[in-house]
Design an enzyme around this catalytic site. Structure first.
Site, PDB file in Angstrom:
ATOM      1  N   ALA A  20      -0.821   1.162   5.925  1.00 43.37           N
ATOM      2  CA  ALA A  20      -1.228   0.333   7.069  1.00 43.37           C
ATOM      3  C   ALA A  20      -2.261  -0.698   6.635  1.00 43.37           C
ATOM      4  O   ALA A  20      -3.024  -0.473   5.688  1.00 43.37           O
ATOM      5  CB  ALA A  20      -1.800   1.204   8.178  1.00 43.37           C
ATOM      6  N   ASP A  21      -2.263  -1.802   7.349  1.00 40.86           N
ATOM      7  CA  ASP A  21      -3.298  -2.811   7.139  1.00 40.86           C
ATOM      8  C   ASP A  21      -3.685  -3.406   8.482  1.00 40.86           C
ATOM      9  O   ASP A  21      -2.813  -3.672   9.316  1.00 40.86           O
ATOM     10  CB  ASP A  21      -2.820  -3.917   6.194  1.00 40.86           C
ATOM     11  CG  ASP A  21      -3.994  -4.719   5.671  1.00 40.86           C
ATOM     12  OD1 ASP A  21      -4.763  -4.181   4.854  1.00 40.86           O
ATOM     13  OD2 ASP A  21      -4.177  -5.867   6.110  1.00 40.86           O
ATOM     14  N   THR A  22      -4.985  -3.565   8.693  1.00 35.76           N
ATOM     15  CA  THR A  22      -5.503  -4.118   9.944  1.00 35.76           C
ATOM     16  C   THR A  22      -6.295  -5.382   9.643  1.00 35.76           C
ATOM     17  O   THR A  22      -7.109  -5.401   8.718  1.00 35.76           O
ATOM     18  CB  THR A  22      -6.435  -3.095  10.651  1.00 35.76           C
ATOM     19  OG1 THR A  22      -5.692  -1.904  10.915  1.00 35.76           O
ATOM     20  CG2 THR A  22      -6.966  -3.653  11.966  1.00 35.76           C
ATOM     21  N   SER A  75      -0.431  -3.604  10.909  1.00 39.38           N
ATOM     22  CA  SER A  75       0.950  -3.437  10.461  1.00 39.38           C
ATOM     23  C   SER A  75       1.075  -2.092   9.780  1.00 39.38           C
ATOM     24  O   SER A  75       0.206  -1.701   8.997  1.00 39.38           O
ATOM     25  CB  SER A  75       1.344  -4.550   9.495  1.00 39.38           C
ATOM     26  OG  SER A  75       1.381  -5.785  10.176  1.00 39.38           O
ATOM     27  N   LYS A 106       0.840  -1.209   0.000  1.00 34.80           N
ATOM     28  CA  LYS A 106       0.000   0.000   0.000  1.00 34.80           C
ATOM     29  C   LYS A 106       0.870   1.252   0.000  1.00 34.80           C
ATOM     30  O   LYS A 106       0.605   2.209  -0.732  1.00 34.80           O
ATOM     31  CB  LYS A 106      -0.922   0.008   1.221  1.00 34.80           C
ATOM     32  CG  LYS A 106      -2.065  -0.985   1.151  1.00 34.80           C
ATOM     33  CD  LYS A 106      -2.882  -0.893   2.432  1.00 34.80           C
ATOM     34  CE  LYS A 106      -4.088  -1.790   2.420  1.00 34.80           C
ATOM     35  NZ  LYS A 106      -4.893  -1.635   3.656  1.00 34.80           N
TER      36      LYS A 106
END
Length: 192
Positions: free
Chosen positions: A72-74, A109, A55
């Site tokens: 970011a990734d959740t 992250s 991303k």
């Protein structure tokens, strides 16, 4: 140095706005167009950190050479299986039923990339959430009143009515989608 958040999430924007006001920096939003598909629904930190990195890289390729881009990734993880964003109300119902009476983890992250130095920093934060026992009526009420289709695991902890969440451990911001301490740590590693 300009800071760019590679996300269109209103929840991440709010957390970044509060952090930027507290720490005295400006940021802008350039959403990532990266298609966040996972090869597998089995959880691994590597897979989530790779999504956050991809991303950020998507936006890095579209900006100048004096920025720090934050991607970011959740994910919501139950029994080592990733519960992504549901594609339908039926899928949201199934996910919330699975979360009922269980403890799951929420992992965010963050990848920061300094376009001037080509340095990157990665950091993952894990929190834990225990749901109360939910009735079908409670689940349907939540699905009808809130929009679970744009949220990992079909819920947003910040909007949950009383009687849904028994407790959580760790960072609440992380569960919402972006831990400000983690973002600040990444920014410091990249020379802000």
């Amino acid at each position: 140095m300009k800071i760019i958040l590679a996300s269109n999430s209103p929840r991440r924007k709010k957390i970044m706005t509060e952090l930027s006001q507290k720490e005295g920096f400006n940021f802008e939003i350039i959403p990532s167009n990266y298609d966040e598909k996972l090869e597998s629904d089995i959880f691994s930190y590597d897979a989530i950190e790779d999504l956050a990195t991809q991303k950020a890289l998507d936006v890095v390729h579209r900006v100048g050479h004096d920025e720090i881009v934050i991607g970011a990734d959740t994910v919501v993880v139950l029994h080592n299986k990733i519960l992504g964003k549901p594609h339908s109300k039926e899928e949201a119902f199934k996910m919330l039923s699975e979360l009922s009476e269980n403890t799951h983890s929420v992992v965010t992250s963050i990848c920061g990339i300094n376009t001037k130095t080509n340095r990157a920093a990665l950091l993952s934060t894990t929190s834990y959430v225990k749901f109360c026992k939910l009735t079908d009526e409670q689940i349907n009420f939540y699905i009808d009143k809130y929009n679970p289709l744009d949220k990992a695991g079909s819920y947003g902890i910040q909007e949950m009515p009383d009687g849904y969440i028994a407790k959580y451990e760790g960072s609440l911001e992380n569960i919402i989608g972006l831990d400000s301490d983690a973002v600040f740590s990444v920014l410091k590693q990249l020379g802000l």
